[in-house]
Design a protein around this motif. Sequence first.
Motif, PDB file in Angstrom:
ATOM      1  N   GLN A   1       1.115   4.222  -2.873  1.00 11.31           N
ATOM      2  CA  GLN A   1       0.814   5.623  -2.546  1.00 11.31           C
ATOM      3  C   GLN A   1       2.021   6.536  -2.737  1.00 11.31           C
TER       4      GLN A   1
ATOM      5  N   GLU B   1       0.835  -1.214   0.000  1.00 14.32           N
ATOM      6  CA  GLU B   1       0.000   0.000   0.000  1.00 14.32           C
ATOM      7  C   GLU B   1       0.866   1.259   0.000  1.00 14.32           C
ATOM      8  N   LYS B   2       1.934   1.232   0.790  1.00 16.86           N
ATOM      9  CA  LYS B   2       2.829   2.398   0.849  1.00 16.86           C
ATOM     10  C   LYS B   2       3.506   2.644  -0.486  1.00 16.86           C
TER      11      LYS B   2
END
Length: 779
Positions: free
Chosen positions: A258, A254-255
Amino acid sequence: MPRKKQLKMPLLPLRGLIVFPTMVLHLDVGRDKSVQALEKAMLDDHLIFLAAQKESALDEPSKEDIYLTGTVAKVNQMLKLPNGTIRVLVEGLYRAEILEFLDEKDQFYVEIQKLNEKHSKKNEEDALMRSLLEQFEQYVTVSKKVSKETLATVTDIEEPARFADIIASHLSLKMSDRQNLLETADVTKRLKRLLEIISNEKEVVELEKKIGQRIKKSMEQTQKEYYLREQMKAIQKELGDRDGKTGEISELTEKIEQANFPERIEKIANKELERYERVPQSSAESSVIRNYIDWLLAIPWNEKTEDNLNINHASKILEEDHYGLEKVKERILEYLAVQQLTNSLKGPILCIVGPPGVGKTSLAKSVARSIDRNFVRISLGGVRDEAEIRGHRRTYVGAMPGRIIQGMKKAETINPVFLLDEIDKMANDFRGDPSSAMLEVLDPEQNSTFSDHYLEETYDLSQVLFVATANNLSTIPRPLLDRMEVISIAGYTEIEKIHIAKNHLIQKQLKENGLTKSQLQIREDALLKLIRMYTREAGVRGLERQLASICRKSAKTIVSESKKRVVVTTQKLEELLGKPKFSYGMMEEENQVGAATGLAYTAAGGDTLSIEVSLSPGKGKLTLTGKLGDVMKESAQAAFSYIRSRAKEWNIEPDFHEKYDIHIHVPEGATPKDGPSAGITMATALVSALTHRPVKKEVGMTGEITLRGRVLPIGGLKEKSLSAHRAGITSVIIPFDNQKDLEEIPESVRKDLTFIPVKHLDEVLEYALMEDENEGNKS
């Protein structure tokens, strides 16, 4: 040739459906025209013409919207449903085509003629039927859309035309293909066309089956992985490992999604994440990969702050934070002006050089604040290892990026103001030369692709505004110095120190020691004495320490003696800080023979330098004392040689060098004396001693002398002029070429001093020496 029989009958337009001869099927009829056509057929001979619409979406088709070839069918049964729709059972009889539309208003009524079937050789038709049957059997096996009963029925049909129509009716074909088969009256052609169609259909069905199997296998694998992951989570939970590595992977994924990564860095991050997922958590490599991913996520790749290019705003902040330092401020404002016009300027590499305490580091902070950029500082003092700059390779235990990348992590943007503090204090040893590694960082042509050993990927430093600080340029390697724009800060004058103390230091120390302006007041004359006699420095650190001491002692007095206010005067200063620690040169009280006042530049500012000459009977020995440097000794020799060459013109005994020993002494051994600027001062003192003409007490001088008596320019005129002003001197003899430097001298000092520019020593002597001995010292 007999004329084909023409028939008239009602037309029923079909939507998305084609009826072949011999087909029996149910139809639902609801449109008004269709219902009336059906009723007309029931009143006549139960025959109706079935033709397909070209566009099935049309509710009210015209004759142009209907195919001309269709099927004559017999209505075997009709049933009215509760919703008003009529359900009929029809049986296809034979092909026919429309010759003319007789009625279109209430119903479609058409004139048609039958299409006769055309047959070829029986052997060819039989062969085609066998091939078609074989293909149809394979199609039924693969597709499972046609029942085995249908296959059995088709197998028993011997008539070619009926055989073709039955097979066509059971295939999932496009409307255009169905209509084409219906319009083909030649049975052989129809069989051949059906063979092509069924062969294609069979391939499509086989491909669909393969895709279905692949999807099923993929879904089974996904389900299997999901099941195993759930099992792993359950096991980790039981072991008290919370979500374990699985939760960590999903969080990192997810990081990465993003993060505003460049495409190449995103690929690397995902690749490393896949490796991290495969490597067991207990493995040492697992933590290495995790640290690397964390660093990739922590470093800014595209994030940047918007520059505030308002020159007035920047100038205001620079003036607020620092008094003086005009060259540095001017350079920053130039950078902003060019940036505003081009918006594409690379970050300059500024190197601010000056003594300790002049505000080099705080100036860099002010630059960042003035243009609204983030500020980051790294200290290079004592750095000996090249890896400190470039980072360690990941193969080493405890590897990490170098200080540059660490600084960018702290900055959080790709365009900070980056301070490289004490760049002159870097050293080198067997671990490499860090100053060589700095070449790539500080080269505007190379730093867009800076390479860090730990990252193993190039990093763009071109938008960073680098500011380096140094105390001494001589210790910076020449290639590194060449890449930087050097701005020198000589130090603060007394006047500047008074301003800095009033506007910055006193306020700061009052706040830090819990005092207010009403509780402590420092008079200006006391402040001047503090600067002159308790500190000797180029910067203001020592001054700040002394002010802090005054604030502490005043705070103690206010608390212990319940005083409301402490006023610091010159007398009170000695009470608080003790006797003065330093003294400064003052001009002579009377005109002296053989003594001249020179002006010297020191790291702590300027000072006066008294040069004394004495003659004694001897054989011409020249003695120099006062801890003189080599350059100053050479200046004394040059002055001595010039005076010998001009002795006759100045009424000096031609053989004085054979009769007298000459001793030149410069008092105050602690003052550095290693420059050429005392040349004219020593020459003046020598001539004064040899001619017995006193030197005017109010005259100070500075300048280098040549063997021909020319006066050459010197440096540090601003500081020397301030020392002359402080010593009470009113006239200053300067080299003619130094007139350009007079602008740097503060107006308050310039108006009290008379500057006498000279080109030759003769002019110096004319201004500096008294006319005759009687006007000198009589004592």
